[in-house]
Write an enzyme that holds these catalytic residues in place. Structure first.
Site, mmCIF file in Angstrom:
data_model
loop_
_atom_site.group_PDB
_atom_site.id
_atom_site.type_symbol
_atom_site.label_atom_id
_atom_site.label_comp_id
_atom_site.label_asym_id
_atom_site.label_seq_id
_atom_site.Cartn_x
_atom_site.Cartn_y
_atom_site.Cartn_z
ATOM 1 C CB SER A 205 -3.071 17.147 37.122
ATOM 2 O OG SER A 205 -3.771 18.098 37.891
ATOM 3 C CE LYS B 262 -6.904 19.488 35.651
ATOM 4 N NZ LYS B 262 -5.916 18.384 35.731
#
Length: 213
Positions: free
Chosen positions: A49, A113
């Protein structure tokens, strides 16, 4: 008549040596645990991701002191405990939590993230040219995975105090704040769940480098 020498003192000496070695190993392990819990941790990247910035199987260093004296900055790559946001809180297990804390087992509650919005920011997508904007200013995002749009999902949020809006660099596959819209917290990550800032890729050796924030 040959003189006989007792082996008992030698055995006692060997026992003391083993006992000292065990003590030193235990002491070193305790120091390592304290350092990882308070100063510098190391995390394994298990998903794509955050590609291309971070790749699957990268080992990264996490600066746990980064936010002790300064706030989280837009663009920072952070590691956070996803329980209560990306994951439900679930049932607490003190033994498993302790094992995860010292990294003796994989920890599937941690997420990596990029911070896109911090407290008070108005974050939305998309502008006329398809970009994410913060406070009505389009973001330049050179870190995006090649071929990915900034976001296929539209959103328009204001980040509350004590929260951050996070997204992965590989937007097409990243489950991030966008996936949490409509849930309690509205996609925002509580800053108290942030473990620290990713500063460097440690392994593999051919990818070892500082991470551009």
């Amino acid at each position: 008549m040959a003189e006989q020498v007792s082996a008992a003192p030698r055995r006692r000496s060997q026992f003391r040596g083993w006992r000292l070695a065990i003590f030193l190993l235990a002491f070193a392990a305790i120091i390592a645990i304290i350092i990882r819990a308070t100063v510098m941790d190391f995390v394994y990247v298990s998903s794509g991701s955050m590609e291309p910035t971070l790749q699957i199987d990268d080992r990264v260093s996490v600066n746990r002191l980064a936010y002790k004296s300064e706030p989280i900055q837009r663009g920072d790559i952070i590691v956070f405990d996803g329980r209560g946001s990306m994951l439900s809180y679930g049932t607490s297990n003190l033994v498993l939590d302790a094992i995860r804390a010292v990294r003796l087992a994989g920890d599937d509650t941690l997420f990596v993230k990029r911070v896109i919005g911090t407290s008070g920011d108005h974050v939305s997508c998309c502008t006329a040219d398809g970009r994410v904007s913060v406070d009505d200013q389009p973001l330049d995002e050179p870190y995006l995975f090649p071929g990915n749009a900034p976001s296929e999902q539209k959103f328009d949020v204001v980040v509350p105090e004590g929260r951050v809006w996070v997204m992965g660099d590989h937007r097409e596959i990243s489950e991030d704040s966008r996936a949490l819209l409509g849930r309690p917290g509205g996609g925002m990550i509580d800053v108290t769940r942030v473990l620290g800032r990713v500063d460097r890729i440690i392994l593999p050796w051919d990818r070892a480098r500082d991470v551009n924030q």
